[in-house]
Write a protein that holds these residues in place. Structure first.
Motif, mmCIF file in Angstrom:
data_model
loop_
_atom_site.group_PDB
_atom_site.id
_atom_site.type_symbol
_atom_site.label_atom_id
_atom_site.label_comp_id
_atom_site.label_asym_id
_atom_site.label_seq_id
_atom_site.Cartn_x
_atom_site.Cartn_y
_atom_site.Cartn_z
ATOM 1 N N TYR A 60 -1.093 33.102 -24.126
ATOM 2 C CA TYR A 60 -1.672 34.775 -24.131
ATOM 3 C C TYR A 60 -2.878 34.719 -22.917
ATOM 4 N N TYR A 61 -2.814 35.498 -22.012
ATOM 5 C CA TYR A 61 -4.045 36.071 -21.204
ATOM 6 C C TYR A 61 -4.898 37.028 -21.381
ATOM 7 N N GLN A 84 6.582 39.941 -17.846
ATOM 8 C CA GLN A 84 8.094 39.739 -17.964
ATOM 9 C C GLN A 84 8.918 39.616 -16.859
ATOM 10 N N GLY A 85 8.058 39.538 -15.770
ATOM 11 C CA GLY A 85 8.942 39.419 -14.326
ATOM 12 C C GLY A 85 8.347 38.185 -13.659
ATOM 13 N N SER A 180 8.861 43.489 -14.844
ATOM 14 C CA SER A 180 7.666 44.405 -15.227
ATOM 15 C C SER A 180 6.611 43.535 -15.782
ATOM 16 N N PHE A 181 5.652 44.192 -15.863
ATOM 17 C CA PHE A 181 4.268 43.291 -16.645
ATOM 18 C C PHE A 181 3.576 44.484 -17.697
ATOM 19 N N TYR A 182 3.069 44.082 -18.575
ATOM 20 C CA TYR A 182 2.626 44.923 -19.678
ATOM 21 C C TYR A 182 1.027 44.561 -19.925
ATOM 22 N N LEU A 183 0.154 45.331 -20.089
ATOM 23 C CA LEU A 183 -1.106 45.241 -20.904
ATOM 24 C C LEU A 183 -0.874 45.726 -22.234
ATOM 25 N N LYS A 184 -1.222 44.932 -23.143
ATOM 26 C CA LYS A 184 -0.944 45.118 -24.662
ATOM 27 C C LYS A 184 -2.156 44.849 -25.433
#
Length: 196
Positions: A60-61, A84-85, A180-184
């Motif tokens: 995890y980052y 995710q990309g 894509s990428f997400y900030l969660k």
């Protein structure tokens, strides 16, 4: 620009590791098995926070504000970056044009925010790819401290494309190719926000 509860942010990784453990199955009989655990590592400089992903080591980052109020359970209220990309860059570092496209080496790079570091490349790099106008590595190699600073997360997403038929010419198809990428949120809320 990562501003989690203000501009004074820090970055760390939370690595997912495995270790052997022994459990009592029944009285006097033990079984050796494995369990997952998490290992935190604070990143204090830009070079430590430039990632060329090791795909066999999931992490995890995390980004958080040390000075912000913690959750009611005492956790740092953070966000994590979920890329995710992610795609492995295949060309070697010694490639003569690497300086003009240095950003492609890093699936994630965390640097201090500066007004004059607002893009990872420029169209002018095409004019001199060996000695480019902007080499993204310069953002990282000055190795500034990133603890409790205004941080930028440079995320690279991509995929490998091999032409597979005559229908790839003149336009490459994109159906089914999503990146894509997400900030969660990560311990950001005191409970599942969907239950409120």
């Amino acid at each position: 620009d990562m501003d989690i509860l203000g501009e004074s942010n820090s970055h760390e990784t939370l690595a997912i590791k495995v270790r052997p453990v022994t459990h009592d199955v029944v009285s006097g009989i033990q079984e050796e098995t494995y369990e997952q655990f998490l290992k935190r590592k604070q990143k204090s400089s830009e070079r430590q926070a430039a990632y060329r992903f090791q795909y066999s080591k999931p992490k995890y980052y995390l980004f958080y504000n040390n000075g912000a109020r913690r959750s009611k359970l005492g956790y740092k209220r953070a966000y994590y970056l979920d890329n995710q990309g992610v795609s492995k860059f295949l060309f070697p570092d010694k490639w003569s044009k690497m300086g003009s496209a240095a950003w492609v080496k890093y699936q994630l790079a965390v640097t201090r925010r500066h007004d004059d570091e607002d893009t990872s490349t420029t169209p002018y790099n095409a004019f001199d790819q060996v000695d480019p106008v902007l080499n993204f590595d310069s953002y990282i190699f000055d190795d500034e401290n990133i603890t409790d600073k205004d941080l930028v997360a440079w995320v690279t997403v991509g995929m490998q494309h091999l032409p597979n038929s005559a229908t790839d010419v003149p336009v490459t198809t994109t159906s089914g190719n999503t990146i894509s990428f997400y900030l969660k949120p990560f311990n950001f809320f005191d409970e599942d926000p969907s239950t409120s």
